[in-house]
Design an enzyme around this catalytic site. Structure first.
Site: not given
Length: 315
Positions: A69, A204, A219, A223, A254
């Site tokens: 990204l 995110s 995670y 975020k 991606t």
């Protein structure tokens, strides 16, 4: 509906009389065509963009930008007119290679030449405050200013909470949270003396929801921290001309994600079924949002989050 509205009989007109009053079809077409100014139509075909969206007068920097990204954000800046861009990634050779490839691609079917661009690759470990400081020093030595910074470097891993190794949790936080903070802080230190700038922290949709079925508690928490960090820094630096906003992508296709999902089509179907738009996002879907946040088009916007998630967070 009341029948009284139609109590008065409507006048009738025979079909033959109605057809007689209607001009021939070729007359109608001729009349419509005659109202079109061909010169105006030709000018209207030229693509026009709100000037505030242009990145032509900006020096930009993106972390984690050799691929994924981050690289897409760089491409969006170049397509919006940016010619001065620093690509940061952990390995300098990969960042430099990405810079060369971006310039080469930007000159295809364009009036621009490679010499028109000043795109550099810089090695930077965002988890190290010293490394981030050194990278910003090189950017300032090269361009003399910095206008738009995107903190895109980040990692994700999937372990259950009981099985997550501590050293990997620490590494994730060092990159995703501390790295975003070091990047934002050095950006602001250089932007404030010049009158301001724009900082975009990439969080995110996981900052707002809990992803399923994969376990990724550290995670998600990281975020969420990045999202609130953007809001907090925005308030702290608002009167100093530095805007801080947050971009939160959803599931994006991606190259890395495509490789992973090629071996797990059921997971892809699950993610798509949970997304109201019924598909995963393409990296290009983020281009408009990152340019908006980084350009003067969002000059009265700070402390905000833009989610580009196909509607995932609304259900």
């Amino acid at each position: 509906m009341s029948s009284r509205l139609f109590s008065k009989p409507l006048p009738t007109v025979s079909r033959s009389l109605a057809l007689a009053r209607r001009p021939p079809r070729h007359v109608v077409l001729a009349r419509a065509e005659s109202t079109i100014n061909t010169a105006v139509a030709a000018k209207a075909r030229v693509l026009k963009t709100l000037p505030e969206f242009s990145m032509a007068n900006k020096v930009c920097m993106v972390t984690g930008a050799a691929r994924g990204l981050g690289n897409e954000f760089c491409r969006a800046f170049i397509q919006s007119g940016c010619t001065n861009l620093a690509i940061l990634d952990l390995k300098e050779e990969e960042a430099a290679e990405a810079a060369q490839e971006l310039v080469k691609a930007s000159c295809v079917d364009s009036d621009m030449e490679p010499g028109d661009y000043n795109v550099i690759g810089i090695g930077c470990d965002v988890s190290s405050e010293l490394s981030v400081q050194q990278a910003f020093r090189r950017v300032m030595d090269t361009y003399g200013r910095i206008d738009s910074v995107v903190a895109s470097a980040g990692i994700v891993e999937n372990y259950s909470a009981f099985d997550y190794p501590f050293d990997r949790i620490k590494r994730l936080y060092d990159i995703n949270v501390h790295g975003a903070f070091f990047t934002a802080r050095e950006a602001a230190r250089n932007m404030i003396p010049q009158g301001g700038g724009s900082i975009t922290l990439v969080a995110s949709m996981s900052a707002n929801i809990v992803n399923i079925p994969q376990p990724q508690t550290p995670y998600n928490a990281a975020k969420a921290a990045v999202k609130h960090m953007a809001a907090s820094l925005a308030v702290e630096w608002a009167k100093k001309g530095v805007r801080v906003n947050c971009l939160s992508p959803g599931y994006m296709l991606t190259k890395l994600t495509k490789t992973i999902l090629a071996h797990d089509q059921e997971l892809k179907k699950t993610w798509e079924s949970l997304t109201p738009m019924g598909r995963m996002g393409d990296p290009e879907d983020l281009a408009g949002a990152v340019v908006f946040l980084s350009s003067d088009a969002s000059r009265f916007m700070t402390g905000s989050e833009i989610r580009v998630d196909g509607g995932y967070c609304i259900i």
